[in-house]
Design a protein around this motif. Structure first.
Motif, PDB file in Angstrom:
ATOM      1  N   ALA A   1     -36.836 -73.170 -62.901  1.00 55.07           N
ATOM      2  CA  ALA A   1     -36.543 -71.863 -62.297  1.00 55.07           C
ATOM      3  C   ALA A   1     -35.349 -71.212 -62.973  1.00 55.07           C
ATOM      4  CB  ALA A   1     -36.269 -72.021 -60.799  1.00 55.07           C
ATOM      5  N   VAL A   2     -35.591 -70.015 -63.532  1.00 53.09           N
ATOM      6  CA  VAL A   2     -34.518 -69.198 -64.125  1.00 53.09           C
ATOM      7  C   VAL A   2     -34.676 -67.782 -63.579  1.00 53.09           C
ATOM      8  CG1 VAL A   2     -34.494 -70.589 -66.245  1.00 53.09           C
ATOM      9  CG2 VAL A   2     -35.874 -68.502 -66.172  1.00 53.09           C
ATOM     10  N   ILE A   3     -33.671 -66.933 -63.812  1.00 51.26           N
ATOM     11  CA  ILE A   3     -33.775 -65.556 -63.311  1.00 51.26           C
ATOM     12  C   ILE A   3     -34.125 -64.620 -64.478  1.00 51.26           C
ATOM     13  CG2 ILE A   3     -32.616 -63.688 -62.056  1.00 51.26           C
ATOM     14  CD1 ILE A   3     -32.724 -66.165 -60.333  1.00 51.26           C
ATOM     15  N   PRO A   4     -35.172 -63.813 -64.340  1.00 49.10           N
ATOM     16  CA  PRO A   4     -35.532 -62.877 -65.421  1.00 49.10           C
ATOM     17  C   PRO A   4     -34.433 -61.827 -65.614  1.00 49.10           C
ATOM     18  CG  PRO A   4     -36.826 -62.419 -63.443  1.00 49.10           C
ATOM     19  CD  PRO A   4     -36.050 -63.675 -63.162  1.00 49.10           C
ATOM     20  N   GLY A   5     -34.099 -61.584 -66.875  1.00 45.65           N
ATOM     21  CA  GLY A   5     -33.027 -60.637 -67.181  1.00 45.65           C
ATOM     22  C   GLY A   5     -33.303 -59.231 -66.680  1.00 45.65           C
ATOM     23  N   VAL A   6     -34.576 -58.882 -66.524  1.00 43.19           N
ATOM     24  CA  VAL A   6     -34.896 -57.523 -66.076  1.00 43.19           C
ATOM     25  C   VAL A   6     -34.200 -57.210 -64.751  1.00 43.19           C
ATOM     26  CG1 VAL A   6     -37.075 -58.164 -64.891  1.00 43.19           C
ATOM     27  CG2 VAL A   6     -36.808 -55.868 -65.851  1.00 43.19           C
ATOM     28  N   ALA A   7     -33.984 -58.231 -63.940  1.00 48.22           N
ATOM     29  CA  ALA A   7     -33.296 -58.029 -62.655  1.00 48.22           C
ATOM     30  C   ALA A   7     -31.852 -57.562 -62.865  1.00 48.22           C
ATOM     31  CB  ALA A   7     -33.296 -59.326 -61.851  1.00 48.22           C
ATOM     32  N   PHE A   8     -31.306 -57.868 -64.052  1.00 49.23           N
ATOM     33  CA  PHE A   8     -29.918 -57.497 -64.361  1.00 49.23           C
ATOM     34  C   PHE A   8     -29.868 -56.318 -65.338  1.00 49.23           C
ATOM     35  CE2 PHE A   8     -30.204 -62.187 -63.910  1.00 49.23           C
ATOM     36  CZ  PHE A   8     -29.471 -62.352 -62.758  1.00 49.23           C
TER      37      PHE A   8
ATOM     38  N   PHE B   1     -26.959 -66.672 -70.875  1.00 45.37           N
ATOM     39  CA  PHE B   1     -27.834 -65.507 -70.856  1.00 45.37           C
ATOM     40  C   PHE B   1     -28.557 -65.377 -72.202  1.00 45.37           C
ATOM     41  CE2 PHE B   1     -28.307 -60.756 -70.122  1.00 45.37           C
ATOM     42  CZ  PHE B   1     -29.030 -60.879 -68.941  1.00 45.37           C
ATOM     43  N   PRO B   2     -29.410 -66.376 -72.530  1.00 45.66           N
ATOM     44  CA  PRO B   2     -30.043 -66.356 -73.851  1.00 45.66           C
ATOM     45  C   PRO B   2     -31.020 -65.204 -74.049  1.00 45.66           C
ATOM     46  CG  PRO B   2     -30.993 -68.087 -72.489  1.00 45.66           C
ATOM     47  CD  PRO B   2     -29.815 -67.538 -71.734  1.00 45.66           C
ATOM     48  N   ASP B   3     -31.139 -64.829 -75.330  1.00 48.68           N
ATOM     49  CA  ASP B   3     -32.094 -63.802 -75.754  1.00 48.68           C
ATOM     50  C   ASP B   3     -33.435 -64.507 -75.980  1.00 48.68           C
ATOM     51  OD1 ASP B   3     -33.633 -62.069 -77.393  1.00 48.68           O
ATOM     52  OD2 ASP B   3     -31.803 -61.055 -78.064  1.00 48.68           O
ATOM     53  N   ILE B   4     -34.476 -64.012 -75.328  1.00 47.32           N
ATOM     54  CA  ILE B   4     -35.798 -64.658 -75.430  1.00 47.32           C
ATOM     55  C   ILE B   4     -36.792 -63.776 -76.187  1.00 47.32           C
ATOM     56  CG2 ILE B   4     -35.588 -66.032 -73.299  1.00 47.32           C
ATOM     57  CD1 ILE B   4     -37.453 -63.579 -72.118  1.00 47.32           C
ATOM     58  N   SER B   5     -36.281 -62.693 -76.808  1.00 49.71           N
ATOM     59  CA  SER B   5     -37.214 -61.688 -77.341  1.00 49.71           C
ATOM     60  C   SER B   5     -38.152 -62.239 -78.411  1.00 49.71           C
ATOM     61  CB  SER B   5     -36.461 -60.455 -77.841  1.00 49.71           C
ATOM     62  OG  SER B   5     -35.442 -60.816 -78.708  1.00 49.71           O
ATOM     63  N   LYS B   6     -37.714 -63.298 -79.132  1.00 47.88           N
ATOM     64  CA  LYS B   6     -38.587 -63.837 -80.191  1.00 47.88           C
ATOM     65  C   LYS B   6     -39.854 -64.479 -79.635  1.00 47.88           C
ATOM     66  CE  LYS B   6     -35.580 -64.352 -84.109  1.00 47.88           C
ATOM     67  NZ  LYS B   6     -34.399 -65.131 -84.419  1.00 47.88           N
TER      68      LYS B   6
ATOM     69  N   SER C   1     -39.126 -60.703 -69.717  1.00 53.30           N
ATOM     70  CA  SER C   1     -38.379 -61.735 -68.981  1.00 53.30           C
ATOM     71  C   SER C   1     -39.080 -62.207 -67.708  1.00 53.30           C
ATOM     72  CB  SER C   1     -36.971 -61.242 -68.673  1.00 53.30           C
ATOM     73  OG  SER C   1     -37.001 -60.126 -67.815  1.00 53.30           O
ATOM     74  N   LEU C   2     -39.788 -61.306 -67.034  1.00 55.97           N
ATOM     75  CA  LEU C   2     -40.447 -61.706 -65.793  1.00 55.97           C
ATOM     76  C   LEU C   2     -41.630 -62.625 -66.093  1.00 55.97           C
ATOM     77  CD1 LEU C   2     -40.124 -61.271 -62.783  1.00 55.97           C
ATOM     78  CD2 LEU C   2     -41.618 -59.290 -62.934  1.00 55.97           C
ATOM     79  N   ASP C   3     -42.392 -62.296 -67.163  1.00 55.86           N
ATOM     80  CA  ASP C   3     -43.526 -63.145 -67.557  1.00 55.86           C
ATOM     81  C   ASP C   3     -43.012 -64.504 -68.011  1.00 55.86           C
ATOM     82  OD1 ASP C   3     -45.161 -61.017 -67.036  1.00 55.86           O
ATOM     83  OD2 ASP C   3     -45.151 -60.286 -69.103  1.00 55.86           O
ATOM     84  N   PHE C   4     -41.910 -64.486 -68.758  1.00 53.83           N
ATOM     85  CA  PHE C   4     -41.309 -65.732 -69.242  1.00 53.83           C
ATOM     86  C   PHE C   4     -40.937 -66.615 -68.044  1.00 53.83           C
ATOM     87  CE2 PHE C   4     -38.005 -68.537 -70.699  1.00 53.83           C
ATOM     88  CZ  PHE C   4     -38.151 -68.697 -72.070  1.00 53.83           C
TER      89      PHE C   4
ATOM     90  N   SER D   1     -41.834 -66.489 -64.855  1.00 52.21           N
ATOM     91  CA  SER D   1     -42.951 -66.897 -63.991  1.00 52.21           C
ATOM     92  C   SER D   1     -43.729 -68.033 -64.635  1.00 52.21           C
ATOM     93  CB  SER D   1     -43.923 -65.741 -63.741  1.00 52.21           C
ATOM     94  OG  SER D   1     -43.233 -64.636 -63.276  1.00 52.21           O
ATOM     95  N   ALA D   2     -44.021 -67.882 -65.945  1.00 57.43           N
ATOM     96  CA  ALA D   2     -44.806 -68.924 -66.636  1.00 57.43           C
ATOM     97  C   ALA D   2     -44.004 -70.226 -66.710  1.00 57.43           C
ATOM     98  CB  ALA D   2     -45.190 -68.441 -68.026  1.00 57.43           C
ATOM     99  N   LEU D   3     -42.698 -70.117 -66.931  1.00 58.21           N
ATOM    100  CA  LEU D   3     -41.863 -71.318 -67.032  1.00 58.21           C
ATOM    101  C   LEU D   3     -41.851 -72.086 -65.701  1.00 58.21           C
ATOM    102  CD1 LEU D   3     -39.816 -72.938 -68.783  1.00 58.21           C
ATOM    103  CD2 LEU D   3     -38.035 -71.392 -67.944  1.00 58.21           C
ATOM    104  N   LEU D   4     -41.795 -71.362 -64.619  1.00 56.43           N
ATOM    105  CA  LEU D   4     -41.792 -72.021 -63.307  1.00 56.43           C
ATOM    106  C   LEU D   4     -43.170 -72.629 -63.011  1.00 56.43           C
ATOM    107  CD1 LEU D   4     -40.146 -72.657 -60.760  1.00 56.43           C
ATOM    108  CD2 LEU D   4     -40.849 -70.463 -59.805  1.00 56.43           C
ATOM    109  N   GLU D   5     -44.189 -71.873 -63.342  1.00 56.01           N
ATOM    110  CA  GLU D   5     -45.571 -72.309 -63.087  1.00 56.01           C
ATOM    111  C   GLU D   5     -45.929 -73.544 -63.915  1.00 56.01           C
ATOM    112  OE1 GLU D   5     -49.435 -71.680 -61.492  1.00 56.01           O
ATOM    113  OE2 GLU D   5     -47.577 -70.702 -60.947  1.00 56.01           O
ATOM    114  N   GLU D   6     -45.643 -73.479 -65.229  1.00 55.14           N
ATOM    115  CA  GLU D   6     -46.113 -74.532 -66.141  1.00 55.14           C
ATOM    116  C   GLU D   6     -45.185 -75.739 -66.217  1.00 55.14           C
ATOM    117  OE1 GLU D   6     -46.792 -72.740 -70.005  1.00 55.14           O
ATOM    118  OE2 GLU D   6     -47.791 -71.030 -69.050  1.00 55.14           O
ATOM    119  N   HIS D   7     -43.878 -75.501 -66.081  1.00 57.76           N
ATOM    120  CA  HIS D   7     -42.937 -76.619 -66.276  1.00 57.76           C
ATOM    121  C   HIS D   7     -41.973 -76.807 -65.116  1.00 57.76           C
ATOM    122  CE1 HIS D   7     -44.035 -77.493 -70.460  1.00 57.76           C
ATOM    123  NE2 HIS D   7     -44.236 -76.184 -70.570  1.00 57.76           N
ATOM    124  N   GLN D   8     -42.137 -76.062 -64.067  1.00 54.60           N
ATOM    125  CA  GLN D   8     -41.285 -76.180 -62.871  1.00 54.60           C
ATOM    126  C   GLN D   8     -39.791 -76.045 -63.205  1.00 54.60           C
ATOM    127  OE1 GLN D   8     -43.777 -78.845 -63.444  1.00 54.60           O
ATOM    128  NE2 GLN D   8     -45.072 -77.212 -62.651  1.00 54.60           N
TER     129      GLN D   8
END
Ligand code: GLU
Length: 388
Positions: free
Chosen positions: A349-356, A325-330, A335-338, A340-347
């Motif tokens: 798939a992770v779950i955005p923390g906002v869901a949790f 559950f890494p911190d991506i704030s830097k 988390s949702l933008d992170f 979505s872009a990760l799936l779109e640009e590099h295929q």
């Protein structure tokens, strides 16, 4: 169409939605690295499948008791005694369509409109939605890395009001992987007994522990806390039986009887022959659990090192489950933008923390093969490097 009001109060499960999207992309020939749903990549062990096959061939194809096959309820009661030190009889146990359904049954049987349910965040995303569907109110208590993403006795005490009915405890945790120590469990038990509220202990990851971490079941700490405890567990994670949909709930007989009544009007019994696979899972050698655990141990090390070597990400070391559950704030991304872009640009798939309930984090499941982990971490590094 005018749908029932409760529909607008809940959202679809993001874990299931992202996992389905990643699977669909794969089916379309796209090279996706999926760290989305917590679903072990192993096949169900052969002896468990064989037991279900034998049951199927011998005619275990009819309706069974809504509460579950008597032999399975007995095997679960035995397991709870041997593994967890809990004195339950078969009538204290209901077999359900997975751990999620256990919790759903519980909320319907226990929670009334106006009742409050205390849920520490980060939480597994279905808890608050179930409380809402039952008509109750979730009281979210936000924790962070400074307490290891754990609720402290003081935080719990502060959240309790005269309306509090239930506290949701999940150790090892989804999504953080953290495990409450025996001392921490004892301290929480004191608050629960003193306030005379119920606790549901979601123990679905109890077998997935690392570095000598110990799982202590809160209900085993004495008669008073035992009377206030409900156990939710299942076969999906420990035995790689996600698609079988077999879970269970154990607790005070009056409450379990209420869940059986509810289940008798909703799903009825869990697939009869599948329950025989579950009996074999409990009553046969547990070597398969250990083999999977060994694989998870190696994967956890590789993924954790890779994540912490990426400048801009930081991840604490969890003692259980199969999530990081890494911190991506830097990165400056939500988390949702992170994700979505990760799936779109590099295929990837992770779950955005906002869901949790934690928008500064993303969740990665390492219940997948090593090649995917290595490839996915390289892609993640490129993605993050381009942003900081
Ligand atoms: N519990 C698993 C997860 O969190 C499976 C998906 C779900 O039911 O949410 O990924």
């Amino acid at each position: 169409m005018k749908l029932a009001g409760r529909v607008s109060q809940v959202t679809p499960s993001i874990t299931l939605a992202i996992a389905a999207k990643a699977k669909a992309m794969k089916a379309d020939g796209i090279d996706v690295c999926s760290f989305s749903a917590g679903e072990p990549d192993f096949d169900t062990p052969a002896h468990i499948k064989a037991a279900a096959q034998t049951a199927l061939e011998s005619g275990k194809t009819k309706y069974g008791p809504a509460a579950g096959e008597p032999k399975l309820r007995e095997a679960i009661a035995n397991k709870l005694k041997t593994d967890n030190g809990l004195d339950y009889k078969p009538e204290n146990v209901i077999v359900t369509n997975g751990g999620k359904h256990s919790l759903f049954n519980l909320m319907l049987a226990l929670i009334d409109a106006g009742d409050e349910v205390i849920i520490p965040a980060p939480y597994w995303l279905s808890y608050p939605e179930m409380v809402t569907l039952a008509g109750g109110t979730s009281v979210i208590v936000t924790t962070n890395a400074s307490t290891g993403y754990k609720i402290t006795p003081e935080m719990l005490r502060k959240a309790i009001t005269p309306k509090t009915k239930l506290f949701v405890l999940n150790s090892p945790s989804n999504p953080t992987g953290m495990v409450y120590s025996p001392e921490e469990i004892k301290a929480l038990a004191e608050v629960i007994v003193e306030a005379d509220i119920f606790v549901v202990s979601d123990e679905i990851y109890e077998k997935i522990l690392y570095d000598g971490a110990k799982h202590l079941t809160i209900g085993s700490l004495g008669e008073k806390i035992f009377a206030k405890t409900i156990i939710s567990n299942g076969f999906a994670k420990a035995y790689s039986m996600t698609g079988w949909r077999i879970g269970y709930l154990a607790g005070p007989a009056e409450l379990i009887k209420a869940t059986i009544t509810i289940q008798s009007h909703s799903t009825s019994n869990v697939c009869t022959f599948a329950q025989y696979g579950a009996i074999a899972a409990l009553e046969s050698s547990q070597d398969c659990v250990q083999e999977m655990l060994q694989a998870f141990t190696k994967r956890r090390k590789v993924m954790l090192e890779a994540l912490n070597s990426i400048p801009g990400l930081s991840c604490s070391k969890p003692d259980g489950a199969f999530y990081l559950f890494p911190d991506i704030s830097k990165t400056g991304l939500k988390s949702l933008d992170f994700s979505s872009a990760l799936l779109e640009e590099h295929q990837v798939a992770v779950i955005p923390g906002v869901a949790f309930g934690a928008d500064k984090n993303i969740r990665l499941s390492y219940a997948t093969d090593m090649e995917t982990i290595q490839k996915g971490m390289e892609r993640l590094e490129k993605f993050v490097k381009a942003r900081i």
